[in-house]
Design a protein around this motif. Structure first.
Motif, PDB file in Angstrom:
ATOM      1  N   LEU A 112       0.831  -1.212   0.000  1.00 41.10           N
ATOM      2  CA  LEU A 112       0.000   0.000   0.000  1.00 41.10           C
ATOM      3  C   LEU A 112       0.860   1.255   0.000  1.00 41.10           C
ATOM      4  CD1 LEU A 112      -2.721  -1.030   2.626  1.00 41.10           C
ATOM      5  CD2 LEU A 112      -2.974  -0.959   0.133  1.00 41.10           C
ATOM      6  N   ALA A 113       2.095   1.124   0.470  1.00 37.33           N
ATOM      7  CA  ALA A 113       2.983   2.293   0.547  1.00 37.33           C
ATOM      8  C   ALA A 113       4.078   2.245  -0.505  1.00 37.33           C
ATOM      9  CB  ALA A 113       3.609   2.371   1.935  1.00 37.33           C
ATOM     10  N   LYS A 114       3.900   1.444  -1.564  1.00 40.10           N
ATOM     11  CA  LYS A 114       4.970   1.322  -2.564  1.00 40.10           C
ATOM     12  C   LYS A 114       5.086   2.550  -3.463  1.00 40.10           C
ATOM     13  CE  LYS A 114       2.244  -1.183  -6.053  1.00 40.10           C
ATOM     14  NZ  LYS A 114       2.170  -2.427  -6.844  1.00 40.10           N
ATOM     15  N   ARG A 115       4.052   3.363  -3.533  1.00 43.76           N
ATOM     16  CA  ARG A 115       4.126   4.598  -4.318  1.00 43.76           C
ATOM     17  C   ARG A 115       4.629   5.720  -3.408  1.00 43.76           C
ATOM     18  NH1 ARG A 115       1.117   4.666  -9.276  1.00 43.76           N
ATOM     19  NH2 ARG A 115       0.046   2.680  -9.642  1.00 43.76           N
ATOM     20  N   SER A 116       5.924   5.907  -3.419  1.00 44.38           N
ATOM     21  CA  SER A 116       6.568   6.818  -2.468  1.00 44.38           C
ATOM     22  C   SER A 116       6.076   8.257  -2.580  1.00 44.38           C
ATOM     23  CB  SER A 116       8.092   6.779  -2.666  1.00 44.38           C
ATOM     24  OG  SER A 116       8.588   5.487  -2.393  1.00 44.38           O
ATOM     25  N   ARG A 117       5.614   8.657  -3.752  1.00 46.70           N
ATOM     26  CA  ARG A 117       5.205  10.052  -3.917  1.00 46.70           C
ATOM     27  C   ARG A 117       3.948  10.393  -3.131  1.00 46.70           C
ATOM     28  NH1 ARG A 117       1.698  11.158  -8.499  1.00 46.70           N
ATOM     29  NH2 ARG A 117       0.901   9.239  -9.446  1.00 46.70           N
ATOM     30  N   PHE A 118       3.241   9.358  -2.654  1.00 45.06           N
ATOM     31  CA  PHE A 118       2.041   9.599  -1.860  1.00 45.06           C
ATOM     32  C   PHE A 118       2.316   9.536  -0.355  1.00 45.06           C
ATOM     33  CE2 PHE A 118       0.144   7.819  -5.851  1.00 45.06           C
ATOM     34  CZ  PHE A 118      -0.458   9.001  -6.259  1.00 45.06           C
ATOM     35  N   SER A 143      -2.765   7.987  10.370  1.00 43.24           N
ATOM     36  CA  SER A 143      -2.755   7.390   9.029  1.00 43.24           C
ATOM     37  C   SER A 143      -1.475   7.738   8.280  1.00 43.24           C
ATOM     38  CB  SER A 143      -3.975   7.865   8.239  1.00 43.24           C
ATOM     39  OG  SER A 143      -3.971   9.277   8.089  1.00 43.24           O
ATOM     40  N   ALA A 144      -1.008   8.989   8.427  1.00 46.56           N
ATOM     41  CA  ALA A 144       0.232   9.391   7.761  1.00 46.56           C
ATOM     42  C   ALA A 144       1.426   8.647   8.352  1.00 46.56           C
ATOM     43  CB  ALA A 144       0.439  10.897   7.883  1.00 46.56           C
ATOM     44  N   ALA A 145       1.420   8.464   9.668  1.00 48.38           N
ATOM     45  CA  ALA A 145       2.503   7.732  10.317  1.00 48.38           C
ATOM     46  C   ALA A 145       2.497   6.266   9.902  1.00 48.38           C
ATOM     47  CB  ALA A 145       2.378   7.851  11.829  1.00 48.38           C
ATOM     48  N   MET A 146       1.313   5.670   9.775  1.00 49.28           N
ATOM     49  CA  MET A 146       1.212   4.277   9.355  1.00 49.28           C
ATOM     50  C   MET A 146       1.750   4.088   7.942  1.00 49.28           C
ATOM     51  SD  MET A 146       0.436   1.130   9.715  1.00 49.28           S
ATOM     52  CE  MET A 146      -0.674   0.811  11.082  1.00 49.28           C
ATOM     53  N   THR A 147       1.381   4.988   7.040  1.00 51.76           N
ATOM     54  CA  THR A 147       1.871   4.900   5.664  1.00 51.76           C
ATOM     55  C   THR A 147       3.391   5.028   5.617  1.00 51.76           C
ATOM     56  OG1 THR A 147      -0.188   5.908   4.870  1.00 51.76           O
ATOM     57  CG2 THR A 147       1.665   5.858   3.345  1.00 51.76           C
ATOM     58  N   ALA A 148       3.935   5.933   6.414  1.00 47.13           N
ATOM     59  CA  ALA A 148       5.389   6.106   6.456  1.00 47.13           C
ATOM     60  C   ALA A 148       6.085   4.867   7.001  1.00 47.13           C
ATOM     61  CB  ALA A 148       5.739   7.326   7.295  1.00 47.13           C
ATOM     62  N   LEU A 149       5.471   4.236   7.991  1.00 47.09           N
ATOM     63  CA  LEU A 149       6.041   3.018   8.575  1.00 47.09           C
ATOM     64  C   LEU A 149       6.014   1.875   7.556  1.00 47.09           C
ATOM     65  CD1 LEU A 149       5.346   1.707  12.150  1.00 47.09           C
ATOM     66  CD2 LEU A 149       5.367   0.142  10.226  1.00 47.09           C
ATOM     67  N   GLU A 163       6.082   2.132   4.383  1.00 46.58           N
ATOM     68  CA  GLU A 163       7.070   2.390   3.339  1.00 46.58           C
ATOM     69  C   GLU A 163       8.443   1.870   3.749  1.00 46.58           C
ATOM     70  OE1 GLU A 163       8.701   6.155   0.679  1.00 46.58           O
ATOM     71  OE2 GLU A 163       8.422   6.377   2.842  1.00 46.58           O
ATOM     72  N   GLN A 164       8.818   2.074   5.010  1.00 46.25           N
ATOM     73  CA  GLN A 164      10.109   1.590   5.493  1.00 46.25           C
ATOM     74  C   GLN A 164      10.194   0.063   5.413  1.00 46.25           C
ATOM     75  OE1 GLN A 164      12.665   3.652   6.333  1.00 46.25           O
ATOM     76  NE2 GLN A 164      11.312   5.337   5.749  1.00 46.25           N
ATOM     77  N   LEU A 165       9.089  -0.606   5.711  1.00 41.00           N
ATOM     78  CA  LEU A 165       9.058  -2.067   5.624  1.00 41.00           C
ATOM     79  C   LEU A 165       9.060  -2.525   4.176  1.00 41.00           C
ATOM     80  CD1 LEU A 165       6.432  -2.811   8.433  1.00 41.00           C
ATOM     81  CD2 LEU A 165       8.895  -3.270   8.526  1.00 41.00           C
ATOM     82  N   TRP A 166       8.316  -1.828   3.306  1.00 32.17           N
ATOM     83  CA  TRP A 166       8.278  -2.198   1.890  1.00 32.17           C
ATOM     84  C   TRP A 166       9.655  -2.058   1.251  1.00 32.17           C
ATOM     85  CZ3 TRP A 166       5.667  -4.695  -1.701  1.00 32.17           C
ATOM     86  CH2 TRP A 166       5.960  -4.443  -3.044  1.00 32.17           C
ATOM     87  N   LEU A 167      10.379  -1.022   1.603  1.00 33.40           N
ATOM     88  CA  LEU A 167      11.702  -0.789   1.032  1.00 33.40           C
ATOM     89  C   LEU A 167      12.793  -1.622   1.715  1.00 33.40           C
ATOM     90  CD1 LEU A 167      11.570   3.103   0.618  1.00 33.40           C
ATOM     91  CD2 LEU A 167      11.260   1.357  -1.158  1.00 33.40           C
ATOM     92  N   SER A 168      12.389  -2.456   2.678  1.00 38.69           N
ATOM     93  CA  SER A 168      13.307  -3.343   3.408  1.00 38.69           C
ATOM     94  C   SER A 168      14.348  -2.577   4.222  1.00 38.69           C
ATOM     95  CB  SER A 168      14.006  -4.318   2.444  1.00 38.69           C
ATOM     96  OG  SER A 168      13.073  -5.170   1.824  1.00 38.69           O
ATOM     97  N   ARG A 169      14.056  -1.338   4.543  1.00 39.81           N
ATOM     98  CA  ARG A 169      14.929  -0.589   5.449  1.00 39.81           C
ATOM     99  C   ARG A 169      14.704  -1.070   6.880  1.00 39.81           C
ATOM    100  NH1 ARG A 169      13.338   5.268   2.815  1.00 39.81           N
ATOM    101  NH2 ARG A 169      14.508   5.027   0.840  1.00 39.81           N
ATOM    102  N   TRP A 170      13.469  -1.446   7.161  1.00 40.33           N
ATOM    103  CA  TRP A 170      13.122  -2.074   8.433  1.00 40.33           C
ATOM    104  C   TRP A 170      12.570  -3.457   8.124  1.00 40.33           C
ATOM    105  CZ3 TRP A 170       9.832   2.473  10.849  1.00 40.33           C
ATOM    106  CH2 TRP A 170      10.681   3.577  11.056  1.00 40.33           C
TER     107      TRP A 170
END
Length: 321
Positions: free
Chosen positions: A244-250, A285-291, A293-300
């Motif tokens: 759901l957070a793979k589109r970083s521009r959002f 909701s903004a914090a959840m999306t940011a979190l 994204e970190q998991l999707w990008l494998s940073r976390w």
């Protein structure tokens, strides 16, 4: 699913008169381009290569166009080379011996086959937007879409292509043609050809024979080969949620900075969200999306073998493979 599991892969004389033709669907007259092995004399609707960017035709001078310098030749029977046909990114159709194919050019090319939708079909085809390629990729079934999702999630995959090429050649005395479902380029320079088949198809002798031939030809070329029939539904559901957070521009950049600043190794998702909202700087909701994204990008990382929840513990500082 940990990072290692997400990135693990399982493991002629060619007919001279190949031409392009259109096959029209009776309902809606939808057209899909395909390879016609009957030759131009028997094709009802022949047309020039320039008229269609969806199919691949034989190009007599394609070896020179690719600029191949390799001497390797992959054979599949009768002492003849297996042939591969693909469409380059600039729309140029190319046909070359498998052992001499430019893999980098193939993986960045166009699909050689576009799945069409029709009333009553059993599978669902469509387009998948990939965060790896920043473009849409075609899929022929939901199972194939799931494999695209996992490849998109894996940080070891640098690029990927769907319906990447036709391969043709002899398997003993049997002439075979096949279009693999995916071609993955890894960051270490390796390539993996993927065929997505449901378990029920793996019981058919004809399907097994084609897959064995594909496996042998790919490995002779130095490529890995995988037949994929699915994975753990919990892991797949978790990865789908992360996407759901793979589109970083959002993703809200302020929220992303806030979440990164307050997160420590071992914190749960609920703890991160609550800490991020202190002071009313960002919304939940903004914090959840940011979190995500970190998991999707494998940073976390977190344990994807169990359903994600507010009690899921987060590991920070994960290096992408």
């Amino acid at each position: 699913m940990n990072l290692a599991q997400a990135c693990t892969w399982r493991r002629s004389p060619v007919k001279p008169e190949l031409s392009l033709c259109h096959s029209s669907c009776r309902k809606g007259q939808r057209r899909s381009a395909r390879i016609c092995s009957r030759g131009r004399s028997s094709c009802r609707n022949p047309h020039k290569l320039s008229d269609c960017h969806l199919s691949v035709g034989c190009v007599s001078e394609s070896h020179q166009r690719v600029g191949v310098r390799h001497s390797q030749v992959v054979t599949s029977g009768k002492g003849a080379a297996t042939e591969v046909s693909y469409i380059a990114d600039d729309g140029e159709p190319v046909t070359v011996d498998f052992g001499r194919v430019d893999a980098d050019r193939v993986v960045r090319g166009r699909p050689v086959r576009i799945p069409v939708s029709r009333a009553g079909q059993r599978n669902y085809s469509g387009l998948y937007w990939s965060s790896t390629t920043r473009a849409h990729l075609v899929y022929e079934s939901l199972l194939e879409r799931d494999r695209l999702l996992l490849a998109d999630f894996c940080p070891a995959v640098a690029w990927m292509a769907a319906q990447p090429f036709w391969m043709r050649g002899y398997d003993g005395s049997t002439f075979r043609r096949h279009v693999p479902d995916l071609l993955l380029q890894h960051r270490n320079g390796a390539f993996t050809v993927v065929d997505v088949k449901p378990e029920r198809m793996m019981k058919k002798p004809k399907v097994i024979d084609v897959l064995k031939w594909t496996d042998r030809v790919c490995r002779e070329r130095g490529w890995q080969y995988e037949v994929w029939s699915g994975t753990d539904p919990t892991e797949l559901s978790n990865v789908r949620f992360l996407s759901l957070a793979k589109r970083s521009r959002f993703v809200d950049r302020a929220a992303s900075e806030r979440v990164s600043a307050v997160t420590a190794d071992g914190m749960t998702i609920d703890q991160i969200l609550m800490t991020s909202q202190d002071g009313g700087v960002v919304t939940r909701s903004a914090a959840m999306t940011a979190l995500l994204e970190q998991l999707w990008l494998s940073r976390w990382a977190t344990d994807l073998r169990i359903p994600l929840s507010g009690t899921s513990a987060i590991t920070v500082g994960v290096a992408a493979a």
